[in-house]
Design a protein around this motif. Structure first.
Motif, PDB file in Angstrom:
ATOM      1  N   GLY A  38       0.784  -1.231   0.000  1.00  0.00           N
ATOM      2  CA  GLY A  38       0.000   0.000   0.000  1.00  0.00           C
ATOM      3  C   GLY A  38       0.815   1.280   0.000  1.00  0.00           C
ATOM      4  N   PHE A  39       2.114   1.197  -0.266  1.00  0.00           N
ATOM      5  CA  PHE A  39       2.941   2.405  -0.341  1.00  0.00           C
ATOM      6  C   PHE A  39       2.668   3.140  -1.652  1.00  0.00           C
ATOM      7  N   ARG A  40       2.765   4.454  -1.602  1.00  0.00           N
ATOM      8  CA  ARG A  40       2.691   5.234  -2.838  1.00  0.00           C
ATOM      9  C   ARG A  40       4.050   5.265  -3.532  1.00  0.00           C
ATOM     10  N   SER A  41       5.112   5.390  -2.746  1.00  0.00           N
ATOM     11  CA  SER A  41       6.467   5.382  -3.290  1.00  0.00           C
ATOM     12  C   SER A  41       7.420   4.970  -2.176  1.00  0.00           C
ATOM     13  N   VAL A  42       7.888   3.724  -2.227  1.00  0.00           N
ATOM     14  CA  VAL A  42       8.769   3.221  -1.176  1.00  0.00           C
ATOM     15  C   VAL A  42      10.139   3.888  -1.322  1.00  0.00           C
ATOM     16  N   GLY A  43      10.517   4.706  -0.352  1.00  0.00           N
ATOM     17  CA  GLY A  43      11.745   5.472  -0.476  1.00  0.00           C
ATOM     18  C   GLY A  43      12.929   4.894   0.269  1.00  0.00           C
ATOM     19  N   GLY A  44      12.687   4.132   1.337  1.00  0.00           N
ATOM     20  CA  GLY A  44      13.788   3.609   2.133  1.00  0.00           C
ATOM     21  C   GLY A  44      13.420   2.284   2.770  1.00  0.00           C
ATOM     22  N   LEU A  45      14.430   1.517   3.148  1.00  0.00           N
ATOM     23  CA  LEU A  45      14.205   0.191   3.715  1.00  0.00           C
ATOM     24  C   LEU A  45      15.332  -0.123   4.691  1.00  0.00           C
ATOM     25  N   ALA A  46      14.969  -0.658   5.860  1.00  0.00           N
ATOM     26  CA  ALA A  46      15.965  -1.051   6.863  1.00  0.00           C
ATOM     27  C   ALA A  46      15.441  -2.238   7.651  1.00  0.00           C
ATOM     28  N   PHE A  47      16.378  -3.007   8.224  1.00  0.00           N
ATOM     29  CA  PHE A  47      16.017  -4.191   9.001  1.00  0.00           C
ATOM     30  C   PHE A  47      16.753  -4.167  10.324  1.00  0.00           C
ATOM     31  N   ASP A  48      16.005  -4.274  11.402  1.00  0.00           N
ATOM     32  CA  ASP A  48      16.570  -4.388  12.744  1.00  0.00           C
ATOM     33  C   ASP A  48      16.598  -5.874  13.098  1.00  0.00           C
ATOM     34  N   ALA A  49      17.772  -6.491  12.915  1.00  0.00           N
ATOM     35  CA  ALA A  49      17.890  -7.933  13.117  1.00  0.00           C
ATOM     36  C   ALA A  49      17.645  -8.324  14.569  1.00  0.00           C
ATOM     37  N   SER A  50      17.982  -7.434  15.519  1.00  0.00           N
ATOM     38  CA  SER A  50      17.819  -7.771  16.931  1.00  0.00           C
ATOM     39  C   SER A  50      16.364  -7.881  17.332  1.00  0.00           C
ATOM     40  N   LYS A  51      15.495  -7.177  16.621  1.00  0.00           N
ATOM     41  CA  LYS A  51      14.065  -7.192  16.937  1.00  0.00           C
ATOM     42  C   LYS A  51      13.230  -7.918  15.892  1.00  0.00           C
ATOM     43  N   GLY A  52      13.830  -8.248  14.762  1.00  0.00           N
ATOM     44  CA  GLY A  52      13.082  -8.891  13.690  1.00  0.00           C
ATOM     45  C   GLY A  52      12.058  -7.955  13.069  1.00  0.00           C
ATOM     46  N   VAL A  53      12.401  -6.659  12.994  1.00  0.00           N
ATOM     47  CA  VAL A  53      11.462  -5.648  12.512  1.00  0.00           C
ATOM     48  C   VAL A  53      11.990  -5.000  11.232  1.00  0.00           C
ATOM     49  N   VAL A  54      11.101  -4.797  10.276  1.00  0.00           N
ATOM     50  CA  VAL A  54      11.416  -4.127   9.021  1.00  0.00           C
ATOM     51  C   VAL A  54      10.851  -2.712   9.072  1.00  0.00           C
ATOM     52  N   TYR A  55      11.640  -1.734   8.635  1.00  0.00           N
ATOM     53  CA  TYR A  55      11.194  -0.343   8.547  1.00  0.00           C
ATOM     54  C   TYR A  55      11.233   0.096   7.085  1.00  0.00           C
ATOM     55  N   ALA A  56      10.256   0.890   6.694  1.00  0.00           N
ATOM     56  CA  ALA A  56      10.224   1.413   5.329  1.00  0.00           C
ATOM     57  C   ALA A  56       9.598   2.799   5.336  1.00  0.00           C
ATOM     58  N   SER A  57      10.101   3.650   4.454  1.00  0.00           N
ATOM     59  CA  SER A  57       9.543   4.993   4.330  1.00  0.00           C
ATOM     60  C   SER A  57       8.685   5.087   3.084  1.00  0.00           C
ATOM     61  N   ASP A  58       7.661   5.916   3.160  1.00  0.00           N
ATOM     62  CA  ASP A  58       6.809   6.231   2.007  1.00  0.00           C
ATOM     63  C   ASP A  58       7.076   7.693   1.657  1.00  0.00           C
ATOM     64  N   SER A  59       7.836   7.918   0.602  1.00  0.00           N
ATOM     65  CA  SER A  59       8.263   9.275   0.254  1.00  0.00           C
ATOM     66  C   SER A  59       7.080  10.174  -0.070  1.00  0.00           C
ATOM     67  N   ASP A  60       6.084   9.626  -0.703  1.00  0.00           N
ATOM     68  CA  ASP A  60       4.962  10.446  -1.155  1.00  0.00           C
ATOM     69  C   ASP A  60       4.065  10.886  -0.013  1.00  0.00           C
ATOM     70  N   SER A  61       3.828   9.998   0.953  1.00  0.00           N
ATOM     71  CA  SER A  61       2.922  10.336   2.064  1.00  0.00           C
ATOM     72  C   SER A  61       3.666  10.896   3.268  1.00  0.00           C
ATOM     73  N   GLY A  62       5.016  10.865   3.245  1.00  0.00           N
ATOM     74  CA  GLY A  62       5.792  11.429   4.341  1.00  0.00           C
ATOM     75  C   GLY A  62       5.773  10.616   5.611  1.00  0.00           C
ATOM     76  N   THR A  63       5.677   9.295   5.491  1.00  0.00           N
ATOM     77  CA  THR A  63       5.570   8.439   6.669  1.00  0.00           C
ATOM     78  C   THR A  63       6.682   7.390   6.698  1.00  0.00           C
ATOM     79  N   VAL A  64       6.930   6.870   7.898  1.00  0.00           N
ATOM     80  CA  VAL A  64       7.779   5.695   8.095  1.00  0.00           C
ATOM     81  C   VAL A  64       6.944   4.659   8.822  1.00  0.00           C
ATOM     82  N   LEU A  65       6.978   3.426   8.350  1.00  0.00           N
ATOM     83  CA  LEU A  65       6.202   2.342   8.941  1.00  0.00           C
ATOM     84  C   LEU A  65       7.116   1.198   9.334  1.00  0.00           C
ATOM     85  N   SER A  66       6.603   0.322  10.194  1.00  0.00           N
ATOM     86  CA  SER A  66       7.347  -0.864  10.595  1.00  0.00           C
ATOM     87  C   SER A  66       6.418  -2.064  10.587  1.00  0.00           C
TER      88      SER A  66
END
Length: 575
Positions: A448-476
């Motif tokens: 459901g991203f409009r434009s995926v701008g960034g991606l990161a993985f926190d291996a210690s927590k098993g969590v993925v982070y991604a930014s949506d450049s168009d909507s100005g948000t970061v999700l996990s």
């Protein structure tokens, strides 16, 4: 050279080491970075002319440069080295500038260029000004316009797709835009940038066939010179008769970086003389009235003068070696692997850049926004014809497709053992894919991203982070699956994302020119560094496509930012 679809060229992959450190040109402004508590260092210098394509010279000695990957036409004053952007995709005209590939100056004094993605030819004055589309639908359905040249007052254009064995044509285009464009010579194998001699014939490089076709645009007849080349050829220009009455050809061999002089009556494969040697990726050449030759390079960028006496290609503008670094992945030794759109590079800790793979020249590579190294394997995102993940083995040079089913795979990161994480700008999703022998079918993690701008993985927590450049948000979201959580909103075009040692996030806000630290639990944020100029559009008007600045943390206390707006890489080291 255009950016239409391609398949393999058969050129063996080989690492290309770029050992010189570029000197900053007066035309490149050093960014005024404010980073309290950090010392900023330029790891890779900016590039004032990234990913250069077609070239043209006017009577005043001004050089016009097409830059398809940046929707841009730049004018270079060769005396002062001053750069002026005369057209880009922000033009407030009816026909904006999109993927300009090759260009030429007509007898009417106007500039004409081929527009790859719109499959058209555009006319505009030498100062930019209003654009007029004079040719449309220059395609067989799969091809796009590429080379362009006048014969007298008649205009001709080649069309191609990057697929060895595929055929294109030469088209007659009405410079006034009244008569529809029509193909006049067919059956040319991947025809690139061509030129006419005084005999009225067109001399056309057939890229992957590695030969020169001689085309009669009046009869449609095609013959071929006996000369041949070892790697793909991308451009042919004719030396004017006032310089050399024999009108020899100047031929660019892109895969080897060689510049050749070839007789128009060449009959044997070896009938050629080497007059210049540069880096692979040569795109186009233009010849000045005094015989001086300038060449462009679609991989590195820049424009270089051919010094025939030494066979060197001398930089016109000293510039950095990268064109559009949109993604970074640490290699664990203080260095990085970067996706540079038109190549994949290894950036060593001392700033030396090693080119690992290049657009249109190395096997099946097209556009490569990102790459990650795991052992001796480099996994790179690759899209234009087919969105996929390719594995390149650095020991053998062998390649294999490990996953398909993507639209525009962008960032790729190492996930849990045996898994890659991929941000797909076309699908608007973050996905996982197995590389350990399991299913290679991509599995969505977040959508459901409009434009995926960034991606990161926190291996210690098993969590993925991604930014949506168009909507100005970061999700996990959990890498194992689950509903996404909003981490931050109201950001100014958030692009690259990295996880720091304390679990906080670093986000490159391209719209504000800063790096922001965010606490993913509380949402608290603070500015780490500002003063960057890193907001740049992509090569098309597709709503999902967005060039991305990226951020990485190679060791504690060090932050690295790649900037596709100027081709630089900057390191921030804690004081």
């Amino acid at each position: 050279m255009c950016v239409m679809g391609m398949v393999g060229s058969g050129v063996p992959a080989a690492a290309e080491s770029i050992t010189e450190m570029a000197v900053r040109s007066p035309t490149i402004m050093r960014q005024s970075v404010s980073a309290p508590g950090y010392q900023d260092q330029q790891v890779v210098e900016p590039n004032s002319l990234p990913a250069t394509n077609g070239l043209a010279l006017d009577a005043q000695g001004r050089l016009f440069v097409a830059q398809a990957f940046f929707n841009r036409v730049t004018r270079v004053d060769l005396a002062s080295r001053q750069l002026t952007r005369i057209a880009d995709d922000t033009d407030p005209t009816t026909d904006q500038t999109h993927t300009p590939d090759d260009l030429t100056i007509g007898p009417d004094g106007n500039l004409y260029f081929t527009s790859v993605f719109t499959k058209s030819v555009v006319r505009m004055p030498l100062d930019g000004g209003n654009h007029t589309t004079v040719g449309t639908a220059i395609t067989d359905g799969a091809t796009g316009p590429n080379g362009i040249a006048f014969r007298g007052d008649r205009l001709y254009v080649s069309d191609l797709q990057f697929a060895p064995g595929s055929t294109g044509s030469l088209w007659a285009v009405d410079p006034a835009g009244v008569v529809p464009a029509i193909p006049v010579v067919r059956g040319l194998e991947v025809p690139e940038g061509f030129a006419f001699a005084s005999d009225g014939l067109a001399y056309v490089p057939e890229m992957y066939a590695r030969r020169i076709a001689v085309a009669n645009v009046d009869t449609g007849q095609v013959t071929r010179l006996g000369v041949s080349f070892d790697t793909p050829v991308t451009a042919v220009k004719v030396v004017p008769p006032q310089i050399d009455p024999a009108e020899p050809l100047i031929v660019l061999e892109a895969g080897s970086g060689k510049v050749w002089k070839v007789s128009r009556s060449a009959t044997a494969p070896s009938d050629k003389t080497l007059i210049g040697q540069g880096e692979p990726g040569l795109d186009n050449v233009v010849i000045a009235g005094d015989g001086t030759m300038y060449v462009s390079n679609f991989v590195r960028g820049d424009v270089r003068r051919v010094d025939v006496s030494t066979r060197e290609l001398v930089p016109v503008l000293r510039a950095g070696p990268l064109s559009a670094p949109v993604s970074l992945n640490s290699t664990g030794d203080g260095g990085f692997v970067a996706g540079d759109m038109v190549s994949v590079v290894s950036i060593h800790s001392n700033g030396q850049v090693e080119r690992l793979s290049r657009f249109a020249l190395d096997s099946v590579q097209t556009i490569t926004p990102s790459a990650v190294r795991i052992g001796q394997d480099v996994y790179l995102t690759d899209w234009l014809t087919t969105g996929k993940i390719t594995r390149l083995n650095l020991d053998t040079g062998s390649r294999a497709t490990v996953a398909q089913g993507f639209v525009a795979p962008w960032h790729v990161r190492q996930g849990p053992i045996g898994m890659l994480l991929v941000a797909d700008q076309g699908l608007g999703s973050v996905l996982s894919v197995r590389i350990d022998g399991g299913s290679s079918v991509p599995v969505p993690i977040m959508e459901g991203f409009r434009s995926v701008g960034g991606l990161a993985f926190d291996a210690s927590k098993g969590v993925v982070y991604a930014s949506d450049s168009d909507s100005g948000t970061v999700l996990s979201a959990p890498v194992s699956g689950g509903a996404p959580t909003i981490v931050a909103t109201g950001l100014a075009i958030p692009e690259g994302v990295a996880v720091d040692q304390d679990g906080s996030l670093l986000v490159a806000e391209a719209g504000a020119g800063r790096i922001t630290r965010i606490n993913p639990t509380s949402g608290a944020r603070s500015t780490v560094a500002s003063g960057f100029q890193m907001n740049v559009r992509g090569i098309t008007t597709l709503p999902f496509l967005n060039y991305t600045a990226d951020v990485a943390i190679p060791v504690p206390g060090t932050i690295v930012l790649s900037n596709p707006a100027d081709g630089s890489v900057t390191k921030l080291v804690a004081r």
